[in-house]
Design a protein around this motif. Structure first.
Motif, mmCIF file in Angstrom:
data_model
loop_
_atom_site.group_PDB
_atom_site.id
_atom_site.type_symbol
_atom_site.label_atom_id
_atom_site.label_comp_id
_atom_site.label_asym_id
_atom_site.label_seq_id
_atom_site.Cartn_x
_atom_site.Cartn_y
_atom_site.Cartn_z
ATOM 1 N N MET A 182 0.815 -1.225 0.000
ATOM 2 C CA MET A 182 0.000 0.000 0.000
ATOM 3 C C MET A 182 0.848 1.275 0.000
ATOM 4 S SD MET A 182 -3.165 -0.979 2.547
ATOM 5 C CE MET A 182 -2.164 -1.225 3.994
ATOM 6 N N ARG A 183 2.172 1.118 0.010
ATOM 7 C CA ARG A 183 3.029 2.293 0.016
ATOM 8 C C ARG A 183 3.023 2.946 -1.359
ATOM 9 N NH1 ARG A 183 5.985 -1.391 -2.250
ATOM 10 N NH2 ARG A 183 8.041 -0.961 -3.134
ATOM 11 N N PRO A 184 3.263 4.230 -1.534
ATOM 12 C CA PRO A 184 3.567 5.217 -0.489
ATOM 13 C C PRO A 184 2.336 5.978 0.010
ATOM 14 C CG PRO A 184 4.019 6.194 -2.602
ATOM 15 C CD PRO A 184 3.523 4.795 -2.890
ATOM 16 N N ALA A 185 1.186 5.822 -0.685
ATOM 17 C CA ALA A 185 0.024 6.634 -0.310
ATOM 18 C C ALA A 185 -0.559 6.204 1.025
ATOM 19 C CB ALA A 185 -1.038 6.547 -1.412
ATOM 20 N N ALA A 186 -0.627 4.887 1.259
ATOM 21 C CA ALA A 186 -1.331 4.397 2.442
ATOM 22 C C ALA A 186 -0.427 3.588 3.368
ATOM 23 C CB ALA A 186 -2.532 3.553 2.003
ATOM 24 N N PHE A 187 0.854 3.767 3.251
ATOM 25 C CA PHE A 187 1.813 3.111 4.144
ATOM 26 C C PHE A 187 3.154 3.810 3.956
ATOM 27 C CE2 PHE A 187 3.706 -0.708 6.258
ATOM 28 C CZ PHE A 187 2.750 -0.832 7.269
ATOM 29 N N PRO A 188 4.078 3.690 4.943
ATOM 30 C CA PRO A 188 5.374 4.371 4.781
ATOM 31 C C PRO A 188 6.046 4.032 3.455
ATOM 32 C CG PRO A 188 5.159 3.602 7.033
ATOM 33 C CD PRO A 188 3.970 3.070 6.286
ATOM 34 N N GLN A 189 6.525 5.062 2.788
ATOM 35 C CA GLN A 189 7.210 4.870 1.512
ATOM 36 C C GLN A 189 8.463 4.022 1.677
ATOM 37 O OE1 GLN A 189 7.994 8.159 -1.298
ATOM 38 N NE2 GLN A 189 10.186 7.894 -0.819
ATOM 39 N N SER A 190 9.196 4.274 2.757
ATOM 40 C CA SER A 190 10.442 3.556 3.005
ATOM 41 C C SER A 190 10.589 3.321 4.505
ATOM 42 C CB SER A 190 11.645 4.355 2.477
ATOM 43 O OG SER A 190 12.854 3.659 2.675
ATOM 44 N N VAL A 191 11.096 2.165 4.854
ATOM 45 C CA VAL A 191 11.372 1.828 6.251
ATOM 46 C C VAL A 191 12.808 1.326 6.339
ATOM 47 C CG1 VAL A 191 10.840 0.289 8.185
ATOM 48 C CG2 VAL A 191 8.974 1.273 6.833
ATOM 49 N N ILE A 192 13.542 1.862 7.304
ATOM 50 C CA ILE A 192 14.887 1.372 7.589
ATOM 51 C C ILE A 192 14.870 0.695 8.956
ATOM 52 C CG2 ILE A 192 17.315 1.958 7.895
ATOM 53 C CD1 ILE A 192 16.906 4.409 6.198
ATOM 54 N N LEU A 193 15.221 -0.579 8.981
ATOM 55 C CA LEU A 193 15.365 -1.306 10.237
ATOM 56 C C LEU A 193 16.827 -1.242 10.651
ATOM 57 C CD1 LEU A 193 13.278 -4.556 9.577
ATOM 58 C CD2 LEU A 193 12.523 -2.401 10.585
ATOM 59 N N CYS A 194 17.074 -0.851 11.866
ATOM 60 C CA CYS A 194 18.447 -0.667 12.325
ATOM 61 C C CYS A 194 18.689 -1.464 13.601
ATOM 62 C CB CYS A 194 18.737 0.810 12.576
ATOM 63 S SG CYS A 194 20.474 1.156 12.913
ATOM 64 N N GLY A 195 19.783 -2.203 13.627
ATOM 65 C CA GLY A 195 20.142 -2.969 14.813
ATOM 66 C C GLY A 195 21.565 -3.477 14.698
ATOM 67 N N VAL A 196 21.932 -4.340 15.619
ATOM 68 C CA VAL A 196 23.267 -4.914 15.607
ATOM 69 C C VAL A 196 23.403 -5.934 14.483
ATOM 70 C CG1 VAL A 196 24.900 -6.343 16.912
ATOM 71 C CG2 VAL A 196 23.644 -4.514 18.070
ATOM 72 N N ARG A 197 22.355 -6.703 14.271
ATOM 73 C CA ARG A 197 22.439 -7.810 13.319
ATOM 74 C C ARG A 197 21.608 -7.527 12.082
ATOM 75 N NH1 ARG A 197 19.880 -12.194 16.861
ATOM 76 N NH2 ARG A 197 18.811 -10.353 17.647
ATOM 77 N N ASP A 198 21.978 -8.199 11.019
ATOM 78 C CA ASP A 198 21.149 -8.208 9.820
ATOM 79 C C ASP A 198 19.888 -9.016 10.131
ATOM 80 O OD1 ASP A 198 20.087 -8.183 7.316
ATOM 81 O OD2 ASP A 198 21.820 -9.031 6.305
ATOM 82 N N VAL A 199 18.796 -8.652 9.503
ATOM 83 C CA VAL A 199 17.527 -9.328 9.767
ATOM 84 C C VAL A 199 17.606 -10.815 9.442
ATOM 85 C CG1 VAL A 199 16.533 -8.875 7.489
ATOM 86 C CG2 VAL A 199 15.020 -9.096 9.464
#
Length: 550
Positions: A182-199
């Motif tokens: 549903m992005r970008p109109a009805a959901f975040p256009q981009s999401v960055i997940l940040c942490g110690v490990r790769d997903v």
């Protein structure tokens, strides 16, 4: 107001910037490298503009949060999108309680949106959405309706994502995936997940399903995995140079090189060494004093002995079995057990920052090489009843031969019992030798270590400032340097000694060692100790090495 008195050559600590060792960088308060110079900004902006969801990961205390906050501010300066940063670590305590976890995440996002953008939409609606949709859909619906409320596309930066646990983490990842189309109109256009490990390294135990869910399957919309790297040597020199420019306090060339070499550019270590040398060391608060190499090495020892939080947290990972499978062969230098670790195990340990990113498997930097054996032996070192004074000669020098003779006796009496208690059993002899030497050398000198997978030995360098312990050292007197090389006997003794002597002499040349000792561990239980224990002098090209059998 608190008044601070300073001597003529000291600056007011309440007004000067300093080296940051906790929390995000604040340029007004901290010496800093511009965060957006730390990674490929063009690539990040390309992914954001392409409406991609991706991962930015790096070891702890490398500047991830500072980088995300700077990226948020950069994106919000333009007119193309609106950006919110959120730290979801507060939801960690919810563990598998999805309702509590999603409630915490929504509350954090709404608060950050209000503060960063002055946007109160979520603040007014998220609780009703949670009540109506339930925790397994509330995050998706809340982000969708928030996106619809403003025509400007939304970019969401989620920090500490891998702090979430169990079903809460699964729910967050799957709700983000569910709204992706549903992005970008009805959901975040981009999401960055940040942490110690790769997903991909998330192995999530789902209490509700009674199964292990991998991060890759729960978040298969990931476009890229980017890693925030360490500082380069030029960055390290620029950071330290800011202190010199602002206070007039200079670093010698050897000191600058020592900070770089000891830290390997790991951001927390760089800042911690400089802070210890320039601020915690009271004598060096006098800015007319130049910071020399000795001050940096003293700072290094204080960090290690103090078991600083960053170092302790890193070392705590050594207890994980998948970390042991990777690190133990590195400590022993023996490649024969390296195949017990999977490629995913190796990447996981690299992501933690324990291993160098490229090349032969080796510990990332000299400080970590120091911390790891000390942490593995921390609970045992105090049980080694040895005192430094027993091995200091009348002239203040260290009696290395006497020290290794005592170790032979100690190893014969205690090795079987001690090594059996080690989690890192294969590296047990090397660890026990290091703990024994450390127990004594701590009183006046230091030990430097080198080891890597496939080296088939561990290199130890004892650096001993003569007379320092007795307070009789003459200023400028160079430290004595003694090489101790240790090997596990794998085949014939004569061949092991020939190879070991060559390696010991080579290490002596590289580190300017004035005498060399080769310790060979024979783990054949069928041999009597009388056959294993010996001392002999071995020569090669007119140079001598003392060989110690254990």
């Amino acid at each position: 107001m608190l008044a601070v008195r300073c001597s003529a050559n000291e600056t007011n600590p309440m007004s000067e910037r300093f080296f940051n060792t906790s929390g995000p960088v604040v340029p007004a308060d901290h010496y800093s490298i511009p965060p957006l110079e730390r990674f490929d900004l063009d690539e990040v902006l390309r992914l954001v503009n392409a409406k991609r969801y991706f991962v930015l990961h790096a070891p702890r205390q490398t500047g991830k949060t500072s980088t995300l906050l700077a990226l948020r501010d950069l994106l919000n300066e333009g007119d193309e999108c609106r950006c919110v940063y959120v730290n979801v670590e507060t939801a960690q305590t919810a563990r598998g309680d999805v309702a509590a976890g999603i409630r915490s995440v929504l509350a954090e996002v709404s608060e950050r949106a209000l503060v960063a953008l002055g946007d109160g939409f979520l603040d007014e609606t998220w609780e009703r959405t949670l009540d109506r949709a339930g925790p397994h859909s509330a995050l998706r619906q809340a982000l969708g309706r928030w996106s619809l409320d403003d025509p400007k596309p939304l970019v969401l930066l989620i920090d500490e994502i891998d702090a979430l646990v169990g079903d809460t983490l699964i729910s967050v990842l799957r709700q983000l995936r569910a709204g992706y189309d549903m992005r970008p109109a009805a959901f975040p256009q981009s999401v960055i997940l940040c942490g110690v490990r790769d997903v991909r390294d998330y192995r999530i135990h789902s209490e509700s399903a009674g199964e292990i869910v991998t991060g890759g399957s729960a978040f298969n919309i990931k476009a890229e995995s980017l890693r925030l790297g360490d500082l380069g040597e030029a960055h390290v020199r620029a950071l330290l140079g800011q202190h010199t420019v602002e206070t007039g306090q200079a670093f010698t060339g050897a000191a600058l090189a020592a900070v770089w070499n000891q830290s390997g550019g790991q951001p927390w270590l760089v800042n911690a060494l400089a802070y210890e040398a320039c601020f915690r060391n009271k004598a060096n608060r006098d800015r007319s004093r130049t910071i020399d190499e000795e001050a940096v090495m003293d700072a290094r020892e204080e960090l290690v002995l103090g078991r600083q939080t960053h170092l302790h947290q890193l070392a705590d990972k050594l207890r994980e079995e998948r970390v042991r499978r990777v690190v133990e062969p590195v400590l022993s230098g023996d490649a024969s057990g390296a195949d017990k670790a999977t490629p995913d195990d190796v990447e996981y340990v690299r992501d933690l920052g324990l291993l160098a990113r490229r090349g032969t498997r080796r510990i990332a930097n000299p400080i970590y090489r120091e911390v790891i054996p000390r942490e593995l032996m921390y609970a045992r070192e105090d049980e080694i009843l040895q005192e430094t004074e027993w091995y200091v000669k009348p002239d203040g020098d260290l009696d290395v031969a006497g020290l290794l003779t005592a170790f032979q006796r100690f190893f014969r009496e205690h090795s079987e019992h001690w090594i059996e208690r080690f989690q890192y059993r294969e590296a047990g002899p090397q660890l026990l030798l290091q703990a024994f030497l450390q127990r004594v050398v701590n009183g006046g000198g230091r030990i430097e270590r080198e080891y890597a997978l496939g080296r088939r030995r561990t290199d130890l360098l004892i650096v001993w400032p003569p007379g320092r312990l007795k307070g009789t050292a003459e200023p400028g007197t160079p430290a004595r340097r003694y090489v101790v090389e240790c090997k596990i006997l794998r085949s014939g003794l004569d061949a092991a000694i020939r190879e070991g002597v060559e390696q010991t002499l080579d290490y002596m040349d590289r580190c300017r060692g004035e005498s060399g000792h080769l310790v060979i561990f024979d783990r054949d239980e069928s041999k009597p100790w009388e056959e294993k224990l010996y001392r002999r002098e071995q020569s090669l090209d007119g140079r001598s090495v003392t060989v110690w059998g254990t």
